[in-house]
Every structure is written in structure tokens, then in C-alpha cells.
Design a protein around this motif. Structure first.
Motif, PDB file in Angstrom:
ATOM      1  N   ASN A  44       1.003  -1.185   0.006  1.00 46.95           N
ATOM      2  CA  ASN A  44       0.070   0.097   0.108  1.00 46.95           C
ATOM      3  C   ASN A  44       0.889   1.136  -0.147  1.00 46.95           C
TER       4      ASN A  44
ATOM      5  N   THR B 289       0.609   5.129  -6.332  1.00 48.30           N
ATOM      6  CA  THR B 289       0.369   3.811  -7.225  1.00 48.30           C
ATOM      7  C   THR B 289       0.690   3.829  -8.425  1.00 48.30           C
TER       8      THR B 289
ATOM      9  N   GLY C  49      -0.412  -1.270  -6.340  1.00 50.24           N
ATOM     10  CA  GLY C  49      -1.649  -1.417  -7.610  1.00 50.24           C
ATOM     11  C   GLY C  49      -2.723  -0.441  -7.087  1.00 50.24           C
TER      12      GLY C  49
ATOM     13  N   VAL D  96      -6.711   0.564  -6.764  1.00 49.43           N
ATOM     14  CA  VAL D  96      -8.134   0.037  -6.468  1.00 49.43           C
ATOM     15  C   VAL D  96      -8.782  -0.047  -7.501  1.00 49.43           C
ATOM     16  N   TRP D  97      -9.718  -1.116  -7.796  1.00 45.45           N
ATOM     17  CA  TRP D  97     -10.738  -1.166  -8.876  1.00 45.45           C
ATOM     18  C   TRP D  97     -11.885  -0.292  -8.547  1.00 45.45           C
TER      19      TRP D  97
ATOM     20  N   GLU E 263      -7.231   2.293 -14.216  1.00 40.60           N
ATOM     21  CA  GLU E 263      -6.555   1.117 -13.481  1.00 40.60           C
ATOM     22  C   GLU E 263      -5.854   0.203 -14.104  1.00 40.60           C
TER      23      GLU E 263
ATOM     24  N   LEU F 289      -2.102  -0.766 -13.341  1.00 37.68           N
ATOM     25  CA  LEU F 289      -1.686  -1.884 -13.044  1.00 37.68           C
ATOM     26  C   LEU F 289      -0.308  -2.435 -13.955  1.00 37.68           C
TER      27      LEU F 289
ATOM     28  N   SER G 286      -3.267  -6.424  -6.730  1.00 36.34           N
ATOM     29  CA  SER G 286      -4.452  -5.843  -6.734  1.00 36.34           C
ATOM     30  C   SER G 286      -5.813  -6.575  -6.819  1.00 36.34           C
TER      31      SER G 286
ATOM     32  N   TYR H  86      -8.153  -4.883  -3.170  1.00 33.23           N
ATOM     33  CA  TYR H  86      -8.299  -3.733  -3.991  1.00 33.23           C
ATOM     34  C   TYR H  86      -9.303  -3.958  -5.076  1.00 33.23           C
TER      35      TYR H  86
ATOM     36  N   TYR I 148      -9.589  -5.936  -7.875  1.00 31.80           N
ATOM     37  CA  TYR I 148      -9.421  -5.900  -9.473  1.00 31.80           C
ATOM     38  C   TYR I 148      -9.884  -7.258  -9.809  1.00 31.80           C
TER      39      TYR I 148
END
Length: 170
Positions: free
Chosen positions: A23, A60, A81, A83-84, A91, A95, A120, A124, A126
Motif C-alpha cells: 500500500n 500507485t 496497485g 484500487v478497482w 486502473e 496496473l 490488486s 483492492y 481488481y
């Protein structure tokens, strides 16, 4: 570059570098991040604190390096990564940047073998199939100079099957 997939615990893998799905605080958390911090010992956290003091964490898509501490891996590459949020907030690009920037750090270290978790796809949120496709395509497209092998380490059976299918498609 050789690509492979295993199902298991990334903290037990001997490698030049393993990647941590961290994170932004770099201070440990749940999932693979917490497992790496627990297994690697206080040296990893101490270096994360030094990075925070120097640059304020890790944004990120970026990646930073610490020792592997008590892990069988020599180094940990921490990447954050996305967060979806439904897929329309960049995103996929973030990623892909996680994988690309982690491989950049691995190259700087002179690492030959790098192990990635499923970035992720836990808290998160994904989607696992989309994340796996981005991971594999980004790693395949990376112009490696020193990295000879990338291992995708899947903790759960669903991710393992997704990566197996993607790698078998070649």
C-alpha cells in the motif's frame, strides 16, 4: 525471458527479488503485504520507513526496493496497485505500470529471477481475469536485459488456473 506460474506462498520462494503488493504507506497491511512483512522481519519495515522519510511513501503504479530481510529472496520490490473503480479510472494503465516499474527495479538490481504475486486482486478488488491478462502481457512485452525468469506466484487456485491458461496460449 522464461515465464512460469506456481501456486503457493511467495514468502517461501528463493529468488533474486519478489514483488510485494504494497500500500502507499509501505508499512505493511493485509494479504501478501502483511505476509511478506511478517516473514521478512523488521529489516524490511525499517527500510520502508527510510523510504517514507525520504519520499513520503510509494505512489500507485510506482515501485521501490528493500532488502529481503529473513526471506529466501534477496530483495523485495514493493509496488502499489490500483484500487478497482470500474475500469474507467486508469486502473489498467496503473496496473501495467506496477509490473513495468517492478521489472525496471529488478533490472537495476541485476536480478535474474523475479516473482510476482497477483497485484490488486485481493482487497483492492481488481477482477482476477483482467489483472492476469495485464500482468502477462506487460511482462511479455518488457525489454528485459538481465531478468531471465519471471514466476507468477498464485496463492489461490482461481488465479493459478487463469495464469496457466494465459501462459499455455503461447
Amino acid at each position: 525471458m522464461k515465464l512460469s506460474v506456481v501456486q503457493g506462498d511467495i514468502t517461501r520462494l528463493p529468488a533474486d527479488a519478489i514483488v510485494n503488493a504494497a500500500n502507499e504507506s509501505l508499512l505493511g497491511g493485509g494479504g501478501v503485504d502483511g505476509a511478506i512483512h511478517r516473514a521478512g522481519g523488521p529489516e524490511i519495515l525499517a527500510e520502508c520507513r527510510e523510504i517514507r522519510a525520504r519520499q513520503g511513501g510509494c505512489p500507485t503504479g510506482e515501485a521501490v526496493v528493500t532488502t529481503g530481510g529473513q526471506l529466501p529472496a534477496r530483495h523485495v520490490i514493493h509496488t502499489v496497485g490500483p484500487v478497482w473503480a470500474g475500469g474507467a479510472s486508469g486502473e489498467a494503465e496503473l496496473l501495467a505500470a506496477c509490473y513495468h516499474n517492478s521489472l525496471d527495479r529488478a533490472e537495476e538490481l541485476g536480478a535474474r529471477q523475479v516473482a510476482f504475486p497477483n497485484i490488486s486482486t485481493g482487497v483492492y478488488g481488481y477482477p482476477k481475469d483482467r489483472a492476469a491478462a495485464i500482468a502477462v502481457s506487460t511482462v511479455k512485452a518488457y525489454p528485459a536485459r538481465q531478468v531471465e525468469e519471471v514466476v507468477f506466484v498464485c496463492f489461490d487456485a482461481e488465479n493459478f488456473r487463469l495464469y496457466q491458461d494465459l501462459l499455455a496460449a503461447d
